[in-house]
Design an enzyme around this catalytic site. Structure first.
Site, PDB file in Angstrom:
ATOM      1  N   PHE A 137       0.548  -1.156  -0.161  1.00 31.11           N
ATOM      2  CA  PHE A 137      -0.032   0.433  -0.349  1.00 31.11           C
ATOM      3  C   PHE A 137       0.870   1.408   0.387  1.00 31.11           C
ATOM      4  O   PHE A 137       1.821   1.375   0.882  1.00 31.11           O
ATOM      5  CB  PHE A 137      -0.924  -0.214   1.423  1.00 31.11           C
ATOM      6  CG  PHE A 137      -1.487   1.327   1.324  1.00 31.11           C
ATOM      7  CD1 PHE A 137      -3.253   1.547   0.632  1.00 31.11           C
ATOM      8  CD2 PHE A 137      -1.264   1.789   2.151  1.00 31.11           C
ATOM      9  CE1 PHE A 137      -3.753   2.029   0.373  1.00 31.11           C
ATOM     10  CE2 PHE A 137      -2.412   3.234   2.337  1.00 31.11           C
ATOM     11  CZ  PHE A 137      -3.008   3.443   1.092  1.00 31.11           C
ATOM     12  N   ASP A 222       9.440   2.406   1.171  1.00 30.32           N
ATOM     13  CA  ASP A 222       8.030   3.417   2.104  1.00 30.32           C
ATOM     14  C   ASP A 222       8.039   2.977   3.158  1.00 30.32           C
ATOM     15  O   ASP A 222       7.219   2.234   4.269  1.00 30.32           O
ATOM     16  CB  ASP A 222       7.008   2.557   1.585  1.00 30.32           C
ATOM     17  CG  ASP A 222       5.062   3.823   2.156  1.00 30.32           C
ATOM     18  OD1 ASP A 222       5.843   4.292   2.728  1.00 30.32           O
ATOM     19  OD2 ASP A 222       4.551   3.404   0.951  1.00 30.32           O
ATOM     20  N   LYS A 251       2.712   9.804   8.941  1.00 30.31           N
ATOM     21  CA  LYS A 251       1.488   9.428   9.835  1.00 30.31           C
ATOM     22  C   LYS A 251       2.322   9.958  10.923  1.00 30.31           C
ATOM     23  O   LYS A 251       2.159  11.321  11.634  1.00 30.31           O
ATOM     24  CB  LYS A 251       1.863   7.475   9.904  1.00 30.31           C
ATOM     25  CG  LYS A 251       0.552   7.305   8.573  1.00 30.31           C
ATOM     26  CD  LYS A 251      -0.209   5.517   8.576  1.00 30.31           C
ATOM     27  CE  LYS A 251      -1.341   5.029   7.801  1.00 30.31           C
ATOM     28  NZ  LYS A 251      -0.445   5.075   6.599  1.00 30.31           N
TER      29      LYS A 251
HETATM   30  C1  LIG Z   1      -0.464   5.069   5.083  1.00 32.44           C
HETATM   31  C2  LIG Z   1       0.075   5.255   4.014  1.00 32.44           C
HETATM   32  C3  LIG Z   1       0.126   5.541   3.117  1.00 32.44           C
HETATM   33  C4  LIG Z   1      -0.604   6.561   2.491  1.00 32.44           C
HETATM   34  O1  LIG Z   1      -0.642   7.570   3.863  1.00 32.44           O
HETATM   35  P1  LIG Z   1      -1.842   8.863   3.615  1.00 32.44           P
HETATM   36  O2  LIG Z   1      -1.412   9.796   4.232  1.00 32.44           O
HETATM   37  O3  LIG Z   1      -3.057   8.381   3.288  1.00 32.44           O
HETATM   38  O4  LIG Z   1      -1.711   9.595   2.255  1.00 32.44           O
HETATM   39  C5  LIG Z   1       1.299   5.476   2.299  1.00 32.44           C
HETATM   40  N1  LIG Z   1       2.139   4.175   2.207  1.00 32.44           N
HETATM   41  C6  LIG Z   1       2.304   3.142   3.256  1.00 32.44           C
HETATM   42  C7  LIG Z   1       2.438   2.432   3.942  1.00 32.44           C
HETATM   43  C8  LIG Z   1       1.107   4.253   4.580  1.00 32.44           C
HETATM   44  O5  LIG Z   1       0.618   2.919   6.182  1.00 32.44           O
END
Ligand SMILES: *Cc1c(COP(=O)(O)O)cnc(C)c1O
Length: 400
Positions: A137, A222, A251
């Site tokens: 994701f 990521d 986050k």
């Molecule tokens: C939450 C998340 C995203 C997306 O972040 P947003 O602030 O919702 O755009 C991307 N990569 C990972 C691994 C995530 O957990």
């Protein structure tokens, strides 16, 4: 305000979510209260965001102080909080340069665009392929959702972005078979978060690093979900000692205030020259003032070692609690990103479990179809952990 109800959601909001049937109105530490004054223990941390819980006095103070000074000036000017934050993040990591934005998806969008531009400038226009992993994701913008490995999120929006492929996670042979001179970047979560809290294996990350070096591809980690202390180190790559070329974070960084960051090395950063990328709000003084305070508090031995201690408390309590009900087949993850894998007899009941938990005053999360994910505050009180697990057990008893 008392006339606002949950049913307003169904009338006025674009229905991309199905929020719980109560409305939280106030939070303090790891507790939240709804409109009726009911109390919840928060094991969700706003989906791995509220790194210091709710209304942490130092964050409230940092935000209020900045709010009285300067909210926004645009990137036609730089500002002190952004410069201070860039220094802190680069001092503490492999990186020399930071780019600020407003979310995880934007941090990944910047990372992916930068990787393509770097390859274009250095190796020509044939080198644009990106390798991602199945079930990964990376966000919901068009580029990031196409890069993510979950077809259900990316289909139905017209032609796909070209040059992105997906291989199984933790499968080095599959990565080796997919990578080539045309690959400009490999993007990986060190722990796949959304799809089930699945950590990468040591040999896998080392192997992918070596493959990227061999093919002149950039390695993007990521760390939107795993970064800023969540796993018990400042960033998850520090557990593995495998250094990426580009790292994205969001986050936890803002502790609840929207901010994202892309970190990279000088020789890569320079390929984003003036005008090639940008954002109105990126590096906003309010967001950066809060993030500076988050960094000051989280990047300390006390907090990071506390994460490891709390991890142990959670794992022991969850194993003890789940045993009589044969609830979990595995508890996995690192630090305070914990995945509780449900046994075959429970795994079809994930959303029921989450609802029952809320009824018993506990907020928990799902990750993938059969995993309960916990991503609480890094400084959650031990008594809140115990009480939360008690409520979890009451919820499970209710479902027997
Ligand atoms: C939450 C998340 C995203 C997306 O972040 P947003 O602030 O919702 O755009 C991307 N990569 C990972 C691994 C995530 O957990």
């Amino acid at each position: 305000m008392s006339t606002i109800t949950r049913s307003d959601y169904d009338h006025y909001i674009v229905p991309v979510y199905a929020p719980a049937n109560f409305i939280p109105v106030r939070g303090q530490g790891s507790k939240v209260w709804d409109q009726e004054g009911r109390e919840y223990i928060d094991f969700t941390g706003g989906i791995a965001v509220n790194v210091l819980g709710h209304a942490h006095p130092a964050l409230v103070e940092a935000l209020n102080t900045q709010a009285n000074k300067l909210w926004h000036v645009s990137n036609l000017f730089t500002n002190e909080p952004a410069l201070e934050l860039a220094k802190k993040l680069t001092d503490a990591t492999f990186a020399d340069r930071a780019f600020f934005c407003n979310s995880g998806a934007e941090a990944n969008e910047a990372a992916l665009k930068l990787a393509r531009r770097y390859a274009y400038d250095n190796f020509g226009e044939e080198k644009f392929e990106i390798i991602s992993t199945l079930n990964s994701f990376h966000g919901r913008t068009y580029f990031t959702v196409s890069t993510g490995g979950q077809e259900k999120y990316s289909k139905g929006f017209g032609p796909k972005i070209e040059g992105i492929s997906h291989v199984p996670y933790n499968d080095l042979a599959a990565m080796e078979a997919a990578i080539s001179e045309k690959t400009c970047a490999v993007i990986l979560e060190p722990i796949q978060g959304e799809s089930g809290v699945l950590p990468a294996e040591q040999a896998y990350l080392e192997g992918v690093r070596a493959l990227c070096d061999k093919y002149n591809a950039l390695l993007i980690f990521d760390e939107v979900q795993t970064g800023l202390g969540r796993t018990g180190k400042l960033f998850a790559y520090m557990h593995y000692n495998v250094i990426p070329d580009i790292l994205s974070n969001a986050k936890c960084l803002g502790g609840g205030f929207p901010i994202g960051a892309m970190l990279t090395k000088e020789h890569i950063a320079k390929h984003f020259s003036t005008g090639t990328h940008g954002t109105t709000y990126g590096g906003n003084p309010l967001a950066c003032a809060v993030a500076n305070k988050v960094m000051d508090i989280v990047n300390t031995p006390t907090v990071l070692e506390g994460v490891e201690k709390r991890h142990q408390l959670f794992v022991q309590a969850l194993e003890r609690m789940g045993k009589p009900y044969d609830l979990f087949s595995q508890i996995r993850g690192k630090g305070l990103l914990i995945g509780c894998v449900l046994t075959p007899q429970w795994k079809t009941r994930t959303s029921e479990i989450i609802k029952a938990a809320a009824q018993h005053g506990l907020m928990i999360l799902q990750a993938g179809p059969e995993v309960i994910r916990l991503a609480p505050s890094l400084i959650i009180e031990e008594t809140d952990i115990q009480e939360g697990i008690n409520r979890f057990e009451q919820a499970i008893k209710h479902l027997l």
